[in-house]
Design a protein around this motif. Sequence first.
Motif, PDB file in Angstrom:
ATOM      1  N   VAL A  51      53.740  43.658  39.616  1.00 27.50           N
ATOM      2  CA  VAL A  51      53.176  43.880  38.690  1.00 27.50           C
ATOM      3  C   VAL A  51      52.927  46.413  39.132  1.00 27.50           C
ATOM      4  CG1 VAL A  51      50.673  44.650  37.198  1.00 27.50           C
ATOM      5  CG2 VAL A  51      50.893  42.418  37.893  1.00 27.50           C
ATOM      6  N   ASP A  54      48.960  35.911  45.969  1.00 28.28           N
ATOM      7  CA  ASP A  54      48.456  37.000  45.566  1.00 28.28           C
ATOM      8  C   ASP A  54      48.910  38.189  45.526  1.00 28.28           C
ATOM      9  OD1 ASP A  54      46.028  38.180  43.816  1.00 28.28           O
ATOM     10  OD2 ASP A  54      45.541  38.396  45.565  1.00 28.28           O
ATOM     11  N   TYR A 109      48.422  47.460  46.558  1.00 30.64           N
ATOM     12  CA  TYR A 109      47.102  45.779  46.959  1.00 30.64           C
ATOM     13  C   TYR A 109      47.173  44.946  47.558  1.00 30.64           C
ATOM     14  CZ  TYR A 109      44.812  41.603  45.663  1.00 30.64           C
ATOM     15  OH  TYR A 109      44.279  40.347  45.257  1.00 30.64           O
ATOM     16  N   GLY A 128      42.888  35.799  43.454  1.00 26.69           N
ATOM     17  CA  GLY A 128      42.926  36.728  42.907  1.00 26.69           C
ATOM     18  C   GLY A 128      43.259  35.319  41.831  1.00 26.69           C
ATOM     19  N   LEU A 129      45.059  37.263  41.304  1.00 28.22           N
ATOM     20  CA  LEU A 129      44.694  37.101  39.896  1.00 28.22           C
ATOM     21  C   LEU A 129      45.761  36.306  39.512  1.00 28.22           C
ATOM     22  CD1 LEU A 129      44.527  38.562  37.162  1.00 28.22           C
ATOM     23  CD2 LEU A 129      46.252  40.465  37.728  1.00 28.22           C
ATOM     24  N   GLU A 152      48.401  48.616  42.254  1.00 26.60           N
ATOM     25  CA  GLU A 152      48.678  47.289  41.945  1.00 26.60           C
ATOM     26  C   GLU A 152      49.776  47.436  43.856  1.00 26.60           C
ATOM     27  OE1 GLU A 152      47.761  44.456  39.892  1.00 26.60           O
ATOM     28  OE2 GLU A 152      46.643  45.585  42.013  1.00 26.60           O
ATOM     29  N   SER A 170      43.515  44.527  49.627  1.00 29.27           N
ATOM     30  CA  SER A 170      42.786  43.331  49.082  1.00 29.27           C
ATOM     31  C   SER A 170      42.531  43.192  50.007  1.00 29.27           C
ATOM     32  CB  SER A 170      44.136  42.570  48.855  1.00 29.27           C
ATOM     33  OG  SER A 170      44.952  41.718  49.637  1.00 29.27           O
ATOM     34  N   ASN A 189      50.383  41.127  42.736  1.00 33.44           N
ATOM     35  CA  ASN A 189      50.118  41.770  42.014  1.00 33.44           C
ATOM     36  C   ASN A 189      50.898  43.457  42.130  1.00 33.44           C
ATOM     37  OD1 ASN A 189      46.952  41.826  41.554  1.00 33.44           O
ATOM     38  ND2 ASN A 189      47.290  40.456  43.131  1.00 33.44           N
ATOM     39  N   THR A 190      51.904  43.290  44.010  1.00 31.91           N
ATOM     40  CA  THR A 190      53.192  43.914  44.060  1.00 31.91           C
ATOM     41  C   THR A 190      54.065  44.248  42.747  1.00 31.91           C
ATOM     42  OG1 THR A 190      52.398  43.494  46.089  1.00 31.91           O
ATOM     43  CG2 THR A 190      54.579  45.003  45.367  1.00 31.91           C
TER      44      THR A 190
END
Length: 227
Positions: A195, A188, A160, A174-175, A157, A164, A192-193
């Motif tokens: 996380v 996105d 990412y 994305g998430l 993550e 990605s 993620n970064t």
Amino acid sequence: MTTTTNVQPASHSLSAPVAMADGSRRRGRFGREVGYLLSGLPLGIAAFTLAVTGFALGVSTLVLVIGLPVLAGTLSMTRYLARVEADHIAAVTGCPLPVRAERSAPEKEGSGSRGGRWKAVRDPQAWRELVHAVLAFPVRVVTFSLTLTWLVGGLGELTYGLWSWSIPRGGHDGLADLAFGVTGRGADIAFNTAVGVFLLATSVPVVRGLTVMQASLGRVLLRRGEL
């Protein structure tokens, strides 16, 4: 004429090496904990498979001649794996397990007899080690999975933004888009970064807690001693 020399205390000069040594010990402890948790699953698979298979085979053939030797052999093998686990717990926590109770003199003298060869069947500690092999398996699965998720997932993550681009994009970004409806590649990557930063920042207390959980079961059921 008298000259006075001011001697500076040595505490400031020693503080840096002491801090470096303390940091090195913490990193070393974290590495041992990670190694203990990740190596626990292969050891747990071997112990669980041996314990369940050997116990089932031994009990089902007790009416035959081979039932008791199978149980004795199974308990002897689980004792060896229990000793490996006890050594791991001592190495990772710095606190060895209690020592096994010594066998009585008559039992030692009869070690060459038929009863001596199958003494593991009459040893309560051997059965506790068999129970540990069974109960520790799901614990090891959980600790292994969470450790791998925190470390590998955290690194993945955190980086990412570098990989990605290779993820197929269906109808979402994305998430962050799936979880919160926030669209855009920048959002996105930022999500993620964040996380990844969270997982890595909390990896030390999480790994330490998982180590305590896995080692605590061994402290309840296992003891140090000769094979």
